[in-house]
Design a protein around this motif. Structure first.
Motif, PDB file in Angstrom:
ATOM      1  N   THR A 174       0.803  -1.211   0.000  1.00 55.25           N
ATOM      2  CA  THR A 174       0.000   0.000   0.000  1.00 55.25           C
ATOM      3  C   THR A 174       0.845   1.275   0.000  1.00 55.25           C
ATOM      4  OG1 THR A 174      -0.140  -0.003   2.419  1.00 55.25           O
ATOM      5  CG2 THR A 174      -1.896  -1.129   1.224  1.00 55.25           C
ATOM      6  N   GLU A 175       2.131   1.137  -0.231  1.00 56.04           N
ATOM      7  CA  GLU A 175       2.999   2.307  -0.228  1.00 56.04           C
ATOM      8  C   GLU A 175       2.799   3.109  -1.510  1.00 56.04           C
ATOM      9  OE1 GLU A 175       4.812   3.241   2.417  1.00 56.04           O
ATOM     10  OE2 GLU A 175       3.936   1.502   3.390  1.00 56.04           O
ATOM     11  N   PRO A 176       2.585   4.415  -1.404  1.00 55.65           N
ATOM     12  CA  PRO A 176       2.244   5.225  -2.575  1.00 55.65           C
ATOM     13  C   PRO A 176       3.323   5.310  -3.660  1.00 55.65           C
ATOM     14  CG  PRO A 176       2.636   6.631  -0.672  1.00 55.65           C
ATOM     15  CD  PRO A 176       2.643   5.211  -0.181  1.00 55.65           C
ATOM     16  N   ASN A 177       4.593   5.230  -3.303  1.00 51.00           N
ATOM     17  CA  ASN A 177       5.655   5.395  -4.298  1.00 51.00           C
ATOM     18  C   ASN A 177       6.296   4.088  -4.734  1.00 51.00           C
ATOM     19  OD1 ASN A 177       5.402   8.221  -4.279  1.00 51.00           O
ATOM     20  ND2 ASN A 177       6.612   8.340  -2.427  1.00 51.00           N
ATOM     21  N   ALA A 178       5.800   2.957  -4.246  1.00 50.66           N
ATOM     22  CA  ALA A 178       6.421   1.678  -4.563  1.00 50.66           C
ATOM     23  C   ALA A 178       5.738   0.969  -5.724  1.00 50.66           C
ATOM     24  CB  ALA A 178       6.425   0.778  -3.347  1.00 50.66           C
ATOM     25  N   GLY A 179       4.480   1.281  -6.003  1.00 41.33           N
ATOM     26  CA  GLY A 179       3.749   0.542  -7.019  1.00 41.33           C
ATOM     27  C   GLY A 179       3.696  -0.918  -6.624  1.00 41.33           C
ATOM     28  N   SER A 180       4.043  -1.815  -7.527  1.00 42.95           N
ATOM     29  CA  SER A 180       4.065  -3.232  -7.185  1.00 42.95           C
ATOM     30  C   SER A 180       5.481  -3.722  -6.884  1.00 42.95           C
ATOM     31  CB  SER A 180       3.460  -4.050  -8.325  1.00 42.95           C
ATOM     32  OG  SER A 180       4.228  -3.883  -9.501  1.00 42.95           O
ATOM     33  N   ASP A 181       6.424  -2.813  -6.738  1.00 40.27           N
ATOM     34  CA  ASP A 181       7.816  -3.158  -6.454  1.00 40.27           C
ATOM     35  C   ASP A 181       8.077  -3.033  -4.953  1.00 40.27           C
ATOM     36  OD1 ASP A 181      10.538  -3.545  -6.323  1.00 40.27           O
ATOM     37  OD2 ASP A 181      11.063  -1.783  -7.517  1.00 40.27           O
ATOM     38  N   SER A 182       7.914  -4.128  -4.214  1.00 40.02           N
ATOM     39  CA  SER A 182       8.065  -4.065  -2.758  1.00 40.02           C
ATOM     40  C   SER A 182       9.493  -3.723  -2.331  1.00 40.02           C
ATOM     41  CB  SER A 182       7.637  -5.387  -2.113  1.00 40.02           C
ATOM     42  OG  SER A 182       8.464  -6.446  -2.551  1.00 40.02           O
ATOM     43  N   HIS A 183      10.466  -3.900  -3.215  1.00 41.87           N
ATOM     44  CA  HIS A 183      11.849  -3.553  -2.879  1.00 41.87           C
ATOM     45  C   HIS A 183      12.088  -2.050  -2.971  1.00 41.87           C
ATOM     46  CE1 HIS A 183      12.887  -7.703  -2.630  1.00 41.87           C
ATOM     47  NE2 HIS A 183      12.514  -7.933  -3.863  1.00 41.87           N
ATOM     48  N   ASN A 184      11.118  -1.315  -3.508  1.00 40.15           N
ATOM     49  CA  ASN A 184      11.263   0.124  -3.666  1.00 40.15           C
ATOM     50  C   ASN A 184      10.577   0.906  -2.535  1.00 40.15           C
ATOM     51  OD1 ASN A 184      12.195   2.374  -5.113  1.00 40.15           O
ATOM     52  ND2 ASN A 184      10.230   2.624  -6.135  1.00 40.15           N
ATOM     53  N   ILE A 185      10.082   0.203  -1.523  1.00 37.07           N
ATOM     54  CA  ILE A 185       9.425   0.875  -0.400  1.00 37.07           C
ATOM     55  C   ILE A 185      10.476   1.588   0.441  1.00 37.07           C
ATOM     56  CG2 ILE A 185       8.159   0.500   1.754  1.00 37.07           C
ATOM     57  CD1 ILE A 185       6.781  -1.872   0.384  1.00 37.07           C
ATOM     58  N   SER A 186      10.197   2.808   0.823  1.00 38.45           N
ATOM     59  CA  SER A 186      11.133   3.558   1.681  1.00 38.45           C
ATOM     60  C   SER A 186      10.502   3.782   3.037  1.00 38.45           C
ATOM     61  CB  SER A 186      11.495   4.887   1.028  1.00 38.45           C
ATOM     62  OG  SER A 186      10.346   5.689   0.873  1.00 38.45           O
ATOM     63  N   VAL A 187      11.354   3.962   4.044  1.00 38.77           N
ATOM     64  CA  VAL A 187      10.886   4.155   5.400  1.00 38.77           C
ATOM     65  C   VAL A 187      11.494   5.427   5.953  1.00 38.77           C
ATOM     66  CG1 VAL A 187      10.921   3.187   7.740  1.00 38.77           C
ATOM     67  CG2 VAL A 187      10.730   1.665   5.778  1.00 38.77           C
ATOM     68  N   ASN A 188      10.676   6.202   6.634  1.00 37.99           N
ATOM     69  CA  ASN A 188      11.148   7.412   7.297  1.00 37.99           C
ATOM     70  C   ASN A 188      10.801   7.321   8.777  1.00 37.99           C
ATOM     71  OD1 ASN A 188      12.029   8.899   4.948  1.00 37.99           O
ATOM     72  ND2 ASN A 188       9.877   9.008   4.402  1.00 37.99           N
ATOM     73  N   ALA A 189      11.679   7.850   9.617  1.00 40.66           N
ATOM     74  CA  ALA A 189      11.424   7.863  11.059  1.00 40.66           C
ATOM     75  C   ALA A 189      11.521   9.289  11.575  1.00 40.66           C
ATOM     76  CB  ALA A 189      12.424   6.969  11.769  1.00 40.66           C
ATOM     77  N   LYS A 190      10.665   9.614  12.500  1.00 40.52           N
ATOM     78  CA  LYS A 190      10.683  10.943  13.100  1.00 40.52           C
ATOM     79  C   LYS A 190      10.592  10.776  14.614  1.00 40.52           C
ATOM     80  CE  LYS A 190       8.056  15.234  13.239  1.00 40.52           C
ATOM     81  NZ  LYS A 190       6.857  15.934  12.744  1.00 40.52           N
ATOM     82  N   LYS A 191      11.574  11.318  15.322  1.00 39.53           N
ATOM     83  CA  LYS A 191      11.567  11.238  16.786  1.00 39.53           C
ATOM     84  C   LYS A 191      10.500  12.166  17.326  1.00 39.53           C
ATOM     85  CE  LYS A 191      14.564  11.435  20.786  1.00 39.53           C
ATOM     86  NZ  LYS A 191      15.928  11.598  21.280  1.00 39.53           N
ATOM     87  N   VAL A 192       9.646  11.603  18.208  1.00 38.74           N
ATOM     88  CA  VAL A 192       8.584  12.388  18.816  1.00 38.74           C
ATOM     89  C   VAL A 192       8.743  12.278  20.328  1.00 38.74           C
ATOM     90  CG1 VAL A 192       6.094  12.619  19.080  1.00 38.74           C
ATOM     91  CG2 VAL A 192       7.045  11.916  16.873  1.00 38.74           C
ATOM     92  N   GLY A 193       8.765  13.394  20.983  1.00 37.50           N
ATOM     93  CA  GLY A 193       8.910  13.371  22.445  1.00 37.50           C
ATOM     94  C   GLY A 193      10.324  13.003  22.862  1.00 37.50           C
TER      95      GLY A 193
END
Length: 55
Positions: free
Chosen positions: A35-54
């Motif tokens: 369901t990643e918007p920029n990956a299409g059907s290429d699961s190897h193209n999924i990116s992850v971002n992290a944001k520290k909260v608190g």
């Protein structure tokens, strides 16, 4: 990577014992949804971002 391979590589022992026999015999059907918007059907193209909260 087929569904059973994902369970084998990343699943717990309990999950493997519960699911792999059915996947191997064809009794259990495995699906993988992307369901990643920029990956299409290429699961190897999924990116992850992290944001520290608190703290």
């Amino acid at each position: 990577m087929a569904g059973g391979s994902v369970v084998e590589r990343f699943g717990s022992d309990e999950l493997e014992q519960r699911r792999l026999p059915g996947i191997a015999s064809g009794e259990t059907v495995m699906a993988f949804a992307i369901t990643e918007p920029n990956a299409g059907s290429d699961s190897h193209n999924i990116s992850v971002n992290a944001k520290k909260v608190g703290g």
